[in-house]
Each structure stands twice: as C-alpha cells, then as structure tokens.
Scaffold this active site. Structure first.
Site, PDB file in Angstrom:
ATOM      1  N   GLY A  95      45.766  31.888  48.983  1.00 19.44           N
ATOM      2  CA  GLY A  95      47.025  32.600  49.010  1.00 19.44           C
ATOM      3  C   GLY A  95      47.754  32.425  50.329  1.00 19.44           C
ATOM      4  N   GLY A 149      49.254  34.355  53.877  1.00 10.51           N
ATOM      5  CA  GLY A 149      49.126  35.535  54.714  1.00 10.51           C
ATOM      6  C   GLY A 149      48.166  35.311  55.859  1.00 10.51           C
ATOM      7  CB  ILE A 169      42.947  37.079  55.197  1.00  6.39           C
ATOM      8  CG1 ILE A 169      42.887  38.466  55.864  1.00  6.39           C
ATOM      9  CG2 ILE A 169      41.549  36.631  54.794  1.00  6.39           C
ATOM     10  CD1 ILE A 169      42.410  39.571  54.945  1.00  6.39           C
ATOM     11  CD  GLU A 202      50.054  31.771  43.062  1.00  7.76           C
ATOM     12  OE1 GLU A 202      49.670  31.820  41.884  1.00  7.76           O
ATOM     13  OE2 GLU A 202      50.558  32.733  43.651  1.00  7.76           O
ATOM     14  N   GLY A 243      49.551  35.051  40.525  1.00  4.04           N
ATOM     15  CA  GLY A 243      48.517  34.203  39.938  1.00  4.04           C
ATOM     16  C   GLY A 243      47.104  34.639  40.254  1.00  4.04           C
TER      17      GLY A 243
END
Length: 426
Positions: free
Chosen positions: A210, A212, A214, A233, A331
């Site tokens: 993802g 961000g 982290i 994605e 997702g």
C-alpha cells in the site's frame, strides 16, 4: 457536430458529448482531466441530471461540494481529500465496493455514457496512454467513448491503458504540472513494523504494498532481498529505490514476468520521470490486477496494507476512523483473499498499537459506527510495533491472546479482562 480527431479541440467541446442524464466515468487521483471538469463546472447550467463517477478525488471541486444539484453531481467510490468533507456534509454519495469490482459495478448500475481522462500525447502511431492510470477507466477502452485531456507532463506508460486516435470522441491539450504526493516519512514504530514483516518475506516473493509511512519503511528495508516481484494497485516512489538496488526484478513471477505491474501511480516528479517510456512497468485495469483469482496464481504472494483498528476476533476496520467514514474498502480485501489462496502466500495488516492520544487500536469490539473491511476469516497476520499476531487457523481464544500480546503494554491487562467478560478467554 464534426469532430476533427487529427487535432485538439477546446475543453468546452466535451459538452457536445454529455447528454441529459449522462453517467461520466473519471479516473482516480492523477488521472483527473482538470480542464475538462473545469469546463463542465463552467457550463453546469446547461447540464441536467449528469453524474460523475470516480474514486479518491484529490482536488476539492464545486460540483463535489454540491454546488450544482440536479445538474452536475458526484458519486464517490473511495473518499479522498477532495470529497471527504463533501460526504460528511451530505453533498455526495458513497458506493461500497471492492476495487476489483469497480468496472462491473459501473456497467451494472450506470449508463457508462463516456469516460473523461488525462492522457499522454499521442505517439507517432496515433496512440494515447492513460499515463499514471489504468484503474477502472481502462477497462472501458473499446466499450464506450473517451474524451481525453492530453497533458504534456503526463508520462507515457505501457499496458492495457492505451487507445488509438480513432477510438476517442475528442481531445484537448494542456501543459499542467502533475500534483505530487511526497513520500510519508516513517517513524521508529513504522520501522519496527517494517522489520517484522521484512524478515518474513523470502527472496522471489511477489509484493502488493500500500501507500504510506509503514509501506515506505518496508520497501526501504527490502533492498537486501533478491528477485522480488511487484503486482500492486498503487505504485509510488518507494518502488524506485527497490528497483535501483537490484532487489525488484520480477524474474520469478508467473504472470507478466520481468514486469512491475500496477493499476495507478502517485508520487513525485522523480517517479513520473522514471515512469515515462519505461517498458519495465505495465499498467493494467483493476479488474485484472486486483482480481483475487489472478493474485492467487502468483506463488509466495505477499500483501501488506494498513488498517485503523482490529477487534480481538480479528475483524479489521480500515475505512473508518473513530466510527466515521474516511475512505472506503479499496483493494485491501481483494489482495488479502488472493494471498490466502496463493501457494506460500501471506497477508499482513499493519497498524500502530495506539492512537496519538494513547487509545488502543486493538479492542474487544470495534468502535461503534466502524465497519468491517477485511473479515476475521480472511485476516492472516496483524502487525504492530510490538509483534506479529498470526490469526489464520487459530481459535477465538488463541486470536485474542495473540492480539493482546501485540497491543500497547498499557492496555493489555484491560484487554485481557474485556476478553474474559466477552467469553473470548476462559
């Protein structure tokens, strides 16, 4: 009206293709055709019953804020910075969805009148590229008319996000800098979480990461790995360093081998320059990229996504904060399910153990008003800065114990008492 497809038009020319009751599809984030939407807003008095369907709008607009009721309205599928307040104010709708199912939902519930999208300039063969995007919009190439806003700054990318001059209803031209999203800077908690995940990722694994703090910390911690693949994605700046280190090659992937696969991109000019004419990157529609059945075909698939809170049974709420809608499902569940069926696959949901105010993000029950994004039956690993809770195949009491162990130390005694009262611990 005769459209000259061999040369650009003015943005207002798009009005000729927007009939009463039109359902207009617009890409998310950087795929927004700013000038075309400006034209629709400027001529909103001439429109009637037009709905614009899109996810994650970055720019706040008058039509999103409800300035043209009954004429030009916004339908959202993932709240972004441009639509969150409008939704809270009751000025737009939010449709629940899995990101992978967006094209299907649009086909079933809208007229799919036309797509308006940003694009790179046509090449010498007459092909435009949707650049930083494929998302749900590219799934409609060849099915519905497209009106494009060609931006000289849009990188040319490859994949199933290209369309020929003969396939467009019209196009206009602009030279506007793409808005940039600088990488979020990880803190010490983020780096601890990243280290816990990195040691569980083997060489040759295929990643979905993802966006961000982290995820950025994780990507930075993987430069010592080898032959990693990417099927994600969102492609962001953090991927560049992993490629340049030699860790990300895609050589062990079974699908799109040697290619870095994504459905949209966001980041800085550094990323945009790297994307331009980079044949190692493939942009594909979301109904293929995020399809759990496609994901499951990649062995050792690793999915990493953030969540906002988890209950002691393992239910994860990732689209609400303190019981209030913040985004949508995206997702997350798509990739969690795909990783579940991948041979050797793993899925990680990450979160800090406590909020900035000190409240626990792991509780016996989710905050009232919060919604479950990823089911307890699907959640695999939950990670905080205090450790990893492995939940798949575990009983309710084992799950509760594992989650309490990775909760903030100040809350563990209370959580244990709450779990006993709820019947999760005996």
């Amino acid at each position: 009206m005769t459209v000259r497809l061999d040369r650009p038009e003015e943005p207002a020319a798009v009005l000729a293709h927007i009939p009463e009751g039109a359902d207009v599809i617009v890409p998310l984030m950087l795929g927004e055709p700013v000038g075309l939407l400006d034209a629709l807003e400027e001529h909103a008095a001439e429109l009637r019953g037009v709905r614009i369907h899109r996810m994650d709008p970055y720019l706040r607009r008058r039509y999103i804020d409800g300035a043209f009721p009954g004429r030009l309205n916004h339908v959202d599928y993932f709240l972004g910075s441009g639509s969150r307040q409008a939704f809270w104010d009751g000025n737009c709708d939010l449709v629940p969805n899995h990101f992978s199912e967006m094209p299907l939902l649009l086909r079933k519930s809208t007229r799919c009148t036309i797509a308006l999208a940003a694009a790179s300039p046509p090449d010498r063969h007459g092909y435009f590229s949707l650049g930083t995007n494929a998302d749900y919009t590219a799934a409609f190439i060849g099915e519905i008319p497209f009106f494009l806003e060609v931006n000289e700054r849009m990188p040319r990318t490859f994949g199933h996000n290209q369309l020929h001059l003969s396939q467009v209803a019209g196009w206009c031209r602009t030279d506007r800098p793409l808005f940039e999203v600088p990488p979020a800077v990880p803190d010490e908690r983020d780096r601890r979480i990243a280290a816990l995940i990195a040691e569980r990722i083997q060489d040759g694994a295929c990643l979905q990461v993802g966006v961000g703090r982290i995820p950025n910390a994780l990507l930075a911690s993987l430069t010592g790995h080898r032959d990693l693949g990417l099927h994600t994605e969102a492609l962001s700046d953090g991927v560049l360093d992993l490629v340049e280190s030699g860790a990300l090659t895609g050589t062990r992937k079974l699908q799109q081998r040697n290619k870095h696969v994504a459905t949209f991109c966001l980041g800085t000019k550094r990323l945009f320059d790297w994307l331009d004419n980079n044949t190692a990157v493939t942009m594909e529609p979301v109904d293929w990229v995020n399809d759990p059945r496609v994901v499951a075909k990649e062995p050792n698939f690793v999915s990493i996504n953030a969540t906002s809170e988890v209950d002691l049974m393992g239910q994860a709420a990732s689209e609400t904060i303190a019981g209030r809608y913040w985004s949508s499902s995206g997702g997350q569940s798509d990739f969690a399910r795909g990783a579940m069926y991948s041979p050797g696959g793993k899925a990680f949901l990450v979160l800090h153990s406590a909020t900035r105010g000190g409240a626990s993000r792991i509780n016996v029950q989710l905050t009232p008003g919060s919604v479950v994004t990823t089911l307890k039956n699907t959640v695999d690993h939950v990670v905080t800065e205090y450790g990893v809770a492995e939940l798949r195949g575990r009983s309710l009491s084992q799950r509760a114990q594992a989650l309490i162990r990775i909760a903030h130390p100040e809350h563990r005694d209370r959580l244990t008492a709450d779990a006993r009262q709820a019947g999760l611990l005996h």
